[in-house]
Design a protein around this motif. Sequence first.
Motif, PDB file in Angstrom:
ATOM      1  N   SER A 304     -10.611 -54.733  -8.388  1.00 48.21           N
ATOM      2  CA  SER A 304     -10.780 -53.506  -7.410  1.00 48.21           C
ATOM      3  C   SER A 304      -9.966 -52.443  -7.572  1.00 48.21           C
ATOM      4  N   LYS A 305      -8.551 -52.779  -7.704  1.00 42.40           N
ATOM      5  CA  LYS A 305      -7.506 -51.815  -7.920  1.00 42.40           C
ATOM      6  C   LYS A 305      -7.490 -51.296  -9.376  1.00 42.40           C
ATOM      7  N   LYS A 307     -10.278 -50.761 -11.200  1.00 44.07           N
ATOM      8  CA  LYS A 307     -11.404 -50.045 -11.005  1.00 44.07           C
ATOM      9  C   LYS A 307     -10.700 -48.496 -10.751  1.00 44.07           C
ATOM     10  N   LYS A 308     -10.324 -48.453  -9.822  1.00 45.66           N
ATOM     11  CA  LYS A 308      -9.567 -47.493  -9.093  1.00 45.66           C
ATOM     12  C   LYS A 308      -8.785 -46.580 -10.262  1.00 45.66           C
ATOM     13  N   ILE A 311     -10.956 -45.050 -12.798  1.00 42.32           N
ATOM     14  CA  ILE A 311     -11.804 -43.902 -12.360  1.00 42.32           C
ATOM     15  C   ILE A 311     -10.832 -42.805 -12.347  1.00 42.32           C
ATOM     16  N   ARG A 312      -9.511 -42.886 -11.993  1.00 40.03           N
ATOM     17  CA  ARG A 312      -8.546 -41.753 -11.954  1.00 40.03           C
ATOM     18  C   ARG A 312      -8.136 -41.153 -13.227  1.00 40.03           C
TER      19      ARG A 312
END
Length: 334
Positions: A304-305, A307-308, A311-312
């Motif tokens: 999950s982290k 993926k963030k 995306i950034r």
Amino acid sequence: MIYVSEADPDEEGYDLAFEPRNVFVKRKDPKSDYKLGEELGRGKFGIVYKCVEKKSGRQFAAKFINTDRKDDRLAVEREVDLMRQLQHPRILQLYDAFDDGTSEMCLILELIEGGELFERVICDDFVLTEKACSIFMRQICEGLEYIHSKNILHLDMKPENILCVSRTGNRIKLIDFGLARKYNPKEKLQILFGTPEFVAPEVVNYEEVGFGTDLWAVGVICYILLSGLSPFMGDSDLETMANVTSTKYDFDDEAFDAISEEAKDFISKLLLPDMRKRMTTTDCLTHPWIKSTKRRSMAVLDKSKLKKFVIRRRWQKAVNAILALKRMGATLKL
């Protein structure tokens, strides 16, 4: 679901994509020898297209680089000179180069269609484990070991410059030698470029750089791959660079609860303020986390982290591409 094979990539019959070539810049239009196809990507450097060599029918990637300034053209010629020295399975291969006298030059490169490593591993059908991470990191170190053996520094090691050869295999390649430099350990080399999240303290402080400069970035990449966290990321580039120079980071986040001590030790021996004390590529390849034949934890990591983080980075690349197009005089309709 896609599970990364634990087999050694070198045992899978993989070799160079094509025969070694002594490439020199040709003073003609690349379209005379190649037929351009679909666009594969664009950025601050220019645009990449899929292409086909007319005489052989072989597929490649054509990278068109903006060379409005004389310095830009010289930089591409330097990149060609370095890449023809780097013929190795872990490194993107150069096939041809062109300069037709216009405002751009063209590099014909091996076609890699597996995508960026981080983009691939965050896919929902990809199973990311610590073992998979160690397989990828070993190959990164193998590529760098070869680069360093040629007395060349990459100087732009970051996730975007690590590509997967295919969507289902476990092989990667290092790309983008636009910032690479020939290195003579007897001569002092200083640089003021790079991506703040991945540059070493000696770059920020405008001190002498060396082989260890690339290895710092390897440590940052490994930290992010395992946890999804960027160890020195701040709210601005200035804050990020201040964090880099302080060299303060930790493994306190819950993302590291499932990560082995050997993996943490591997990172710790790279993220050292003194580049002379960091592991070399050879040290990395003999480190227990990389070398051990013991089965690493196959527990699935929480992505999950990560993926963030990806995306950034996508947003950052998109903004940079827009700014680059504006500098080239493009009219954008949003």
